[in-house]
Design an enzyme around this catalytic site. Structure first.
Site, mmCIF file in Angstrom:
data_model
loop_
_atom_site.group_PDB
_atom_site.id
_atom_site.type_symbol
_atom_site.label_atom_id
_atom_site.label_comp_id
_atom_site.label_asym_id
_atom_site.label_seq_id
_atom_site.Cartn_x
_atom_site.Cartn_y
_atom_site.Cartn_z
ATOM 1 N N GLN A 90 41.793 52.357 39.556
ATOM 2 C CA GLN A 90 42.667 51.225 39.811
ATOM 3 C C GLN A 90 43.999 51.758 40.375
ATOM 4 O O GLN A 90 44.000 52.778 41.080
ATOM 5 C CB GLN A 90 42.862 50.394 38.533
ATOM 6 C CG GLN A 90 41.593 49.640 38.104
ATOM 7 C CD GLN A 90 41.119 48.583 39.095
ATOM 8 O OE1 GLN A 90 41.871 48.158 39.982
ATOM 9 N NE2 GLN A 90 39.864 48.177 38.980
ATOM 10 N N GLY A 136 39.875 47.277 42.667
ATOM 11 C CA GLY A 136 41.158 46.656 42.966
ATOM 12 C C GLY A 136 41.449 46.472 44.439
ATOM 13 O O GLY A 136 42.587 46.227 44.834
ATOM 14 N N ASP A 174 36.816 47.583 33.310
ATOM 15 C CA ASP A 174 38.146 47.869 33.850
ATOM 16 C C ASP A 174 38.951 46.588 33.941
ATOM 17 O O ASP A 174 38.417 45.489 33.821
ATOM 18 C CB ASP A 174 38.014 48.513 35.242
ATOM 19 C CG ASP A 174 37.283 47.600 36.216
ATOM 20 O OD1 ASP A 174 36.449 46.797 35.749
ATOM 21 O OD2 ASP A 174 37.507 47.697 37.416
ATOM 22 N N ASP A 191 27.688 45.724 37.512
ATOM 23 C CA ASP A 191 29.116 45.751 37.298
ATOM 24 C C ASP A 191 29.380 45.452 35.825
ATOM 25 O O ASP A 191 28.529 44.886 35.145
ATOM 26 C CB ASP A 191 29.808 44.711 38.189
ATOM 27 C CG ASP A 191 31.301 45.008 38.331
ATOM 28 O OD1 ASP A 191 32.009 44.197 38.917
ATOM 29 O OD2 ASP A 191 31.745 46.059 37.826
ATOM 30 N N SER A 192 30.571 45.846 35.356
ATOM 31 C CA SER A 192 30.841 45.808 33.906
ATOM 32 C C SER A 192 31.239 44.425 33.417
ATOM 33 O O SER A 192 31.227 44.155 32.223
ATOM 34 C CB SER A 192 31.996 46.760 33.603
ATOM 35 O OG SER A 192 33.094 46.412 34.453
ATOM 36 N N GLY A 193 31.638 43.539 34.354
ATOM 37 C CA GLY A 193 32.076 42.218 33.934
ATOM 38 C C GLY A 193 33.588 42.070 33.969
ATOM 39 O O GLY A 193 34.111 40.959 33.940
ATOM 40 N N GLY A 194 34.295 43.181 34.068
ATOM 41 C CA GLY A 194 35.754 43.138 34.062
ATOM 42 C C GLY A 194 36.285 42.256 35.169
ATOM 43 O O GLY A 194 37.042 41.311 34.947
ATOM 44 N N ASP A 225 29.139 47.183 48.242
ATOM 45 C CA ASP A 225 28.474 45.933 47.878
ATOM 46 C C ASP A 225 29.330 44.796 48.424
ATOM 47 O O ASP A 225 30.562 44.924 48.494
ATOM 48 C CB ASP A 225 28.388 45.792 46.344
ATOM 49 C CG ASP A 225 29.681 45.239 45.778
ATOM 50 O OD1 ASP A 225 30.550 46.049 45.394
ATOM 51 O OD2 ASP A 225 29.852 44.006 45.786
#
Ligand SMILES: Cc1ccc(CCc2c3nc[nH]c3cc3c(=O)[nH]c(N)nc23)cc1
Ligand SMILES: [Zn+2]
Length: 370
Positions: free
Chosen positions: A189, A216, A147, A93-96, A266
């Site tokens: 989103q 989201g 995101d 995951d991007s961390g957002g 996930d």
């Protein structure tokens, strides 16, 4: 850009579909459940055990690994696969999401997200470009765009602004990719607003991604609303690309989302609930610390063939849990992950044999009866 996803068969009765996703570290059969390995380990089990219980792909987390031990160290050790001894596909995951969910101090600007480490309070910053660079340094096979995950509830203007920023960040993520062969997924989103969801998807398709995620959701909204947004968004997503529903969910959520056309999932539930003594079974949930299991000789689930169910009684697992033994987490994690991977394998077979609706009804009858 060649398409790494192959649609193998579609149900004639609903939107469920069977596919496979090719990555640098192997091909993933879908629908698939991806165990969460936030800090470079699926908590409580070795990579060999993860492989043995049927998982093909695991998740890592940019936010956590960026903070500790740092992506540079992992890169120096040959990337996440070598560092954690996992030779299969890894999605990061991007961390957002973690920035927004782990702390209120995050400051979002056009440039990116400024935040404080929840470990030592140091000031950090992630931009779309650096989030992709960190995931490339980690060696992820599937990367996620940075995101902004919209909280629930959020008013229309707040959702619109965050969705449009997410689209601009997605374009910057796509443009900053440096390493060939790695896949990059866009994240849809739009909050709980169907028009914003469709606008978000259209903006991502204009840029072009290897797969698309529905973000989201699973952020505290009612389950029926999650199904409504999932159904409408999945139906508008390109059929030829993989569809990933982030952070979902319970076994029932997985069945309902596969029914609506989702391919990838996930969730921390099977691993986190195992550590808290909550087991998923074909007859519903089982809370091991309950006194009724004190002298129960049966395995957690008499229809499960996992290592734990083949060798141990509920009485033994309850004893370990009450005694705070580490093996309690290990054995119950093995079972819960086996239950999830077994559920996905059963759904893949049902779709292949075009009898998913029968599977769906049997599942509801079995778990409603529990
Ligand atoms: C290791 C790991 C842990 C967790 C995740 C998924 C985390 C996750 C969500 N979890 C529940 N709902 C979620 C929504 C979003 C979202 O909108 N965007 C992103 N980037 N991640 C989400 C990915 C990887
Ligand atoms: Zn089992």
């Amino acid at each position: 850009m060649s398409n790494p996803f192959t649609l193998l068969s579609s149900s004639s009765q609903c939107a469920a579909r069977r596919g496979e996703l090719r990555t640098l570290h192997g091909t993933v059969q879908t629908p698939v459940f991806m165990p969460v390995g936030t800090q470079a380990t699926v908590k409580g089990v070795t990579p060999e055990q993860v492989r043995e219980l049927g998982a093909e792909i695991i998740l890592g987390n940019t936010y956590h690994l960026y903070l500790r031990p740092g992506h540079e160290l992992i890169k120096k050790f040959g990337g996440l696969h070598r560092f954690m001894n996992w030779s299969g596909p890894i999605l990061t995951d991007s961390g957002g999401f973690q920035i927004f969910s782990l702390q209120q101090l995050a400051k979002i600007t056009e440039e990116g997200a400024a935040f404080k480490s929840h470990i030592d309070g140091s000031s950090l910053f992630l931009s779309p470009e650096s989030a992709v660079a960190v995931q490339e340094d980690l060696g992820a096979d599937i990367m996620m765009c940075l995101d902004t995950c919209i909280p629930y509830p959020a008013d229309y203007r707040q959702a619109e602004e965050a969705t449009e920023l997410t689209s601009r960040w997605a374009a910057r993520c796509r443009a900053s990719q440096r390493v060939d062969g790695r896949l990059l997924f866009g994240i849809i989103q739009g909050g709980m607003y169907h028009d914003l969801r469709l606008r978000s998807l259209a903006a991502l398709q204009e840029i072009g991604f290897d797969g698309y995620a529905i973000g989201g959701l699973s952020v505290g909204e009612p389950e029926e609303l999650m199904y409504e947004i999932c159904e409408a968004t999945a139906a508008a997503m390109p059929a030829a690309r993989a569809r990933y529903l982030m952070g979902v969910g319970t076994p029932r959520n997985l069945v309902e989302a596969v029914y609506r056309g989702i391919d990838m999932f996930d969730c921390v539930m099977p691993t986190r609930n195992a550590r808290n003594g909550m087991l998923f079974t074909s007859r519903g949930r089982l809370v091991i610390k309950n006194a009724r299991y004190q002298d129960d000789p049966r395995p957690p689930d008499e229809e499960c063939g996992c290592y734990t169910c083949r060798h141990y009684s509920r009485a033994y697992l309850r004893h370990l849990y009450q005694a705070r033994e580490i093996m309690a987490s290990v054995l119950m994690t093995i079972h819960n992950l086996s239950y999830y991977t077994g559920l996905m394998a059963a759904m893949r077979r049902a779709i292949e044999e075009d009898r998913f609706l029968e599977f769906y009804r049997d599942f509801n009858n079995a778990t409603n009866a529990a």
